[in-house]
Motif scaffolding. Structure first.
Motif, PDB file in Angstrom:
ATOM      1  N   ARG A  22       0.819  -1.212   0.000  1.00 48.55           N
ATOM      2  CA  ARG A  22       0.000   0.000   0.000  1.00 48.55           C
ATOM      3  C   ARG A  22       0.852   1.260   0.000  1.00 48.55           C
ATOM      4  O   ARG A  22       0.563   2.229  -0.697  1.00 48.55           O
ATOM      5  CB  ARG A  22      -0.897   0.041   1.236  1.00 48.55           C
ATOM      6  N   GLU A  23       1.889   1.247   0.828  1.00 45.01           N
ATOM      7  CA  GLU A  23       2.719   2.442   0.955  1.00 45.01           C
ATOM      8  C   GLU A  23       3.465   2.737  -0.348  1.00 45.01           C
ATOM      9  O   GLU A  23       3.592   3.898  -0.749  1.00 45.01           O
ATOM     10  CB  GLU A  23       3.706   2.294   2.116  1.00 45.01           C
ATOM     11  N   ARG A  26       0.941   4.340  -2.628  1.00 41.58           N
ATOM     12  CA  ARG A  26       0.686   5.723  -2.218  1.00 41.58           C
ATOM     13  C   ARG A  26       1.849   6.620  -2.640  1.00 41.58           C
ATOM     14  O   ARG A  26       1.643   7.693  -3.214  1.00 41.58           O
ATOM     15  CB  ARG A  26       0.475   5.823  -0.706  1.00 41.58           C
ATOM     16  N   GLU A  27       3.075   6.185  -2.355  1.00 40.10           N
ATOM     17  CA  GLU A  27       4.250   6.983  -2.721  1.00 40.10           C
ATOM     18  C   GLU A  27       4.323   7.217  -4.228  1.00 40.10           C
ATOM     19  O   GLU A  27       4.633   8.324  -4.673  1.00 40.10           O
ATOM     20  CB  GLU A  27       5.531   6.281  -2.258  1.00 40.10           C
ATOM     21  N   THR A  40      -5.000   5.461  -2.703  1.00 39.48           N
ATOM     22  CA  THR A  40      -4.526   5.765  -1.341  1.00 39.48           C
ATOM     23  C   THR A  40      -5.496   5.380  -0.230  1.00 39.48           C
ATOM     24  O   THR A  40      -5.078   5.229   0.911  1.00 39.48           O
ATOM     25  CB  THR A  40      -4.233   7.272  -1.208  1.00 39.48           C
TER      26      THR A  40
END
Length: 150
Positions: A22-23, A26-27, A40
């Protein structure tokens, strides 16, 4: 020196699985300036019918380009990577990349052309999830510029 045409059709072994987080999604979405909440917010993604956040369409480039490294680094091919520029990229999706996916890429050389002393290399990356289901096909075009004075 022109690349060896006999490499057209050569397929390289699949990569080790890459776990999509997920991160990371998002990034990536932030880096490309895409504010789609499906990238996100897990609840927004679920409202769109996805089990978790999904990745922007070009996210898979990082995975498929790394896999194309097997081709680029093949000493028998003889590609001078110091002269390479990225020529083109395209994707054909079966489904979006999702957080939690474990993806492997199998790279195949689709074409090798010489044009005005430049070598043009087309690589197809077939991306599958852990269950073996097709997720996306990524095409990368690399151009190895002619040597100075060639």
């Amino acid at each position: 020196m022109a690349l060896d045409q006999s490499f057209v059709g050569r397929t390289y072994p699949p990569t080790e699985p890459y776990e999509v987080g997920r991160e990371k999604i998002r990034e990536f979405a932030e880096a490309v300036g895409d504010t789609n909440p499906a990238y996100t917010d897990p609840e927004a993604a679920k409202a769109f019918g996805h089990p978790d956040v999904i990745a922007p369409p070009t996210f898979v480039f990082a995975i498929s380009f790394k896999a194309a490294g097997q081709v680029v680094e093949d000493p028998q091919l003889g590609l001078d990577y110091s002269r390479v520029v990225h020529g083109d990229q395209k994707f054909a999706y079966t489904r979006p990349v999702r957080a939690g996916d474990r993806l492997s890429v199998t790279s195949t050389i689709e074409a090798i052309k010489s044009l005005a002393g430049n070598d043009i290399l087309d690589i197809r990356g077939e991306v599958h999830d852990e269950a073996g289901e097709h997720v996306v096909t990524a095409w990368t075009k690399l151009v190895a510029r002619a040597a100075e004075g060639a």
